[in-house]
Design an enzyme around this catalytic site. Structure first.
Site, PDB file in Angstrom:
ATOM      1  CG  ASN A  11      -7.077   3.408  -3.765  1.00  0.00           C
ATOM      2  OD1 ASN A  11      -7.067   2.753  -2.200  1.00  0.00           O
ATOM      3  ND2 ASN A  11      -6.932   4.476  -3.954  1.00  0.00           N
ATOM      4  CD1 TRP A  12      -9.775  -1.596  -0.165  1.00  0.00           C
ATOM      5  CD2 TRP A  12      -9.090  -1.900   1.991  1.00  0.00           C
ATOM      6  NE1 TRP A  12      -9.534  -3.409   0.295  1.00  0.00           N
ATOM      7  CE2 TRP A  12      -9.906  -3.391   1.285  1.00  0.00           C
ATOM      8  CE3 TRP A  12      -8.325  -2.197   3.732  1.00  0.00           C
ATOM      9  CZ2 TRP A  12      -9.284  -4.870   2.305  1.00  0.00           C
ATOM     10  CZ3 TRP A  12      -8.310  -3.921   3.496  1.00  0.00           C
ATOM     11  CH2 TRP A  12      -8.707  -4.647   3.510  1.00  0.00           C
ATOM     12  CE  LYS A  13      -9.984   6.038  -3.693  1.00  0.00           C
ATOM     13  NZ  LYS A  13     -10.383   7.432  -4.457  1.00  0.00           N
ATOM     14  CG  HIS A  95      -4.699   7.868  -6.732  1.00  0.00           C
ATOM     15  ND1 HIS A  95      -5.678   8.792  -6.009  1.00  0.00           N
ATOM     16  CD2 HIS A  95      -5.866   6.877  -6.458  1.00  0.00           C
ATOM     17  CE1 HIS A  95      -7.206   8.618  -5.594  1.00  0.00           C
ATOM     18  NE2 HIS A  95      -6.938   7.189  -6.660  1.00  0.00           N
ATOM     19  CD  GLU A  97      -8.547  10.252  -3.124  1.00  0.00           C
ATOM     20  OE1 GLU A  97      -9.462   9.838  -4.176  1.00  0.00           O
ATOM     21  OE2 GLU A  97      -7.693   9.103  -3.038  1.00  0.00           O
ATOM     22  CD  GLU A 166      -7.433   5.661 -10.514  1.00  0.00           C
ATOM     23  OE1 GLU A 166      -8.285   5.589  -9.410  1.00  0.00           O
ATOM     24  OE2 GLU A 166      -6.865   6.759  -9.270  1.00  0.00           O
ATOM     25  N   GLY A 172     -14.866   9.260  -7.621  1.00  0.00           N
ATOM     26  CA  GLY A 172     -15.615   8.895  -6.453  1.00  0.00           C
ATOM     27  C   GLY A 172     -16.685  10.242  -6.232  1.00  0.00           C
ATOM     28  CB  SER A 210     -17.842   6.086 -10.572  1.00  0.00           C
ATOM     29  OG  SER A 210     -17.523   7.523  -9.931  1.00  0.00           O
ATOM     30  N   GLY A 231     -12.485   2.176  -6.398  1.00  0.00           N
ATOM     31  CA  GLY A 231     -12.578   3.500  -5.139  1.00  0.00           C
ATOM     32  C   GLY A 231     -13.786   2.727  -3.932  1.00  0.00           C
ATOM     33  N   GLY A 232     -14.463   3.174  -4.824  1.00  0.00           N
ATOM     34  CA  GLY A 232     -15.821   2.453  -3.827  1.00  0.00           C
ATOM     35  C   GLY A 232     -16.560   2.215  -3.289  1.00  0.00           C
TER      36      GLY A 232
END
Length: 248
Positions: A11-13, A95, A97, A166, A172, A210, A231-232
């Protein structure tokens, strides 16, 4: 006993540029083949270039959201029909967010999942609790409530979705649920799905929060964790490849 193939989704966000995307995708493609299924969910403006780069490869692509509407006066929305034209295999819905920053309700998430499925796109339905909810002992109730809305909306079609647990407190933050904590929630979700569809044992349940190269293997080795929503670590080819390899 069902043997489920692993799935690792990046997930590049809200990250990316033409140059950065090209470098990242080439790094992923150069590392093939993968035992696990691998996909990337990218910002809407980059769907075209990602589709071209990944066409004829084993790496799938998708979006980070999907409108609940088919078409109409919904400025800023992107429909499943549009996503299908770009060859999206997946669409992330719900998600944390989106739930937190855009006020998305359980029902809206369910409607988005239904809209995606109607166009042949597999929704990756995200569920998860906040730190306050976990500390209050509400984790199971929260994730079951979130998933229940989707089950109710989709009926037997629930067997066609991917579910991603999640925990909000691990996204994050550098904090990760322990393998035992993650597995416990995945087992709850699998049991809830089993009450709704005979396909539950074949459904992919992902963990996100994470996930890194150094913790991916132990997380993915749990009985009900079938891969990850990353994610990251999905923004660096070496890290994402290492996570994908850990899923094998």
């Amino acid at each position: 006993m069902t043997t489920r193939h692993k799935l690792v989704v990046g997930n590049w966000k809200m990250h990316g540029s033409h140059a950065a995307n090209a470098e990242l995708l080439q790094g992923i493609l150069a590392a093939r083949p993968f035992v696990a299924e691998v996909a990337v969910c990218v910002p809407f403006p980059y769907l075209s270039e990602v589709a071209v780069t990944l066409s004829n490869s084993s790496v799938a692509w998708g979006s980070q959201d999907c409108s609940a509407h088919v078409q109409g006066a919904y400025t800023g929305e992107v429909s499943a029909t549009m996503l299908a034209e770009f060859g999206c295999r997946y669409a992330i819905v719900g998600h944390s967010e989106r739930r937190a920053f855009h006020g998305e309700s359980d029902q809206l998430v369910a409607d988005k999942a239904k809209a995606a499925l109607a166009k042949g796109i597999t929704p990756i339905v995200c569920v998860g609790e906040t730190l306050e909810q976990r500390e209050a002992g509400e984790t199971e109730a929260v994730v079951k409530r979130q998933l229940s809305a989707v089950i109710h909306a989709l009926g037997q079609c629930i067997g066609e979705v991917v579910v991603a647990y999640e925990p909000v407190w691990a996204i994050g933050t550098g904090r990760t649920a322990s393998p035992e904590q993650a597995q416990a929630v995945h087992a709850v979700l699998r049991a809830q799905l089993a009450a709704a569809t005979p396909r539950a044992s074949d459904m992919k349940l992902l963990y996100g929060g994470s996930v890194k190269p150094d913790n991916a293997a132990i997380l993915f080795s749990q009985a009900d964790i079938d891969g990850g929503l990353i994610g990251g670590a999905a923004l660096k080819a070496a890290d994402f490849v290492a996570v994908a390899r850990a899923a094998s």
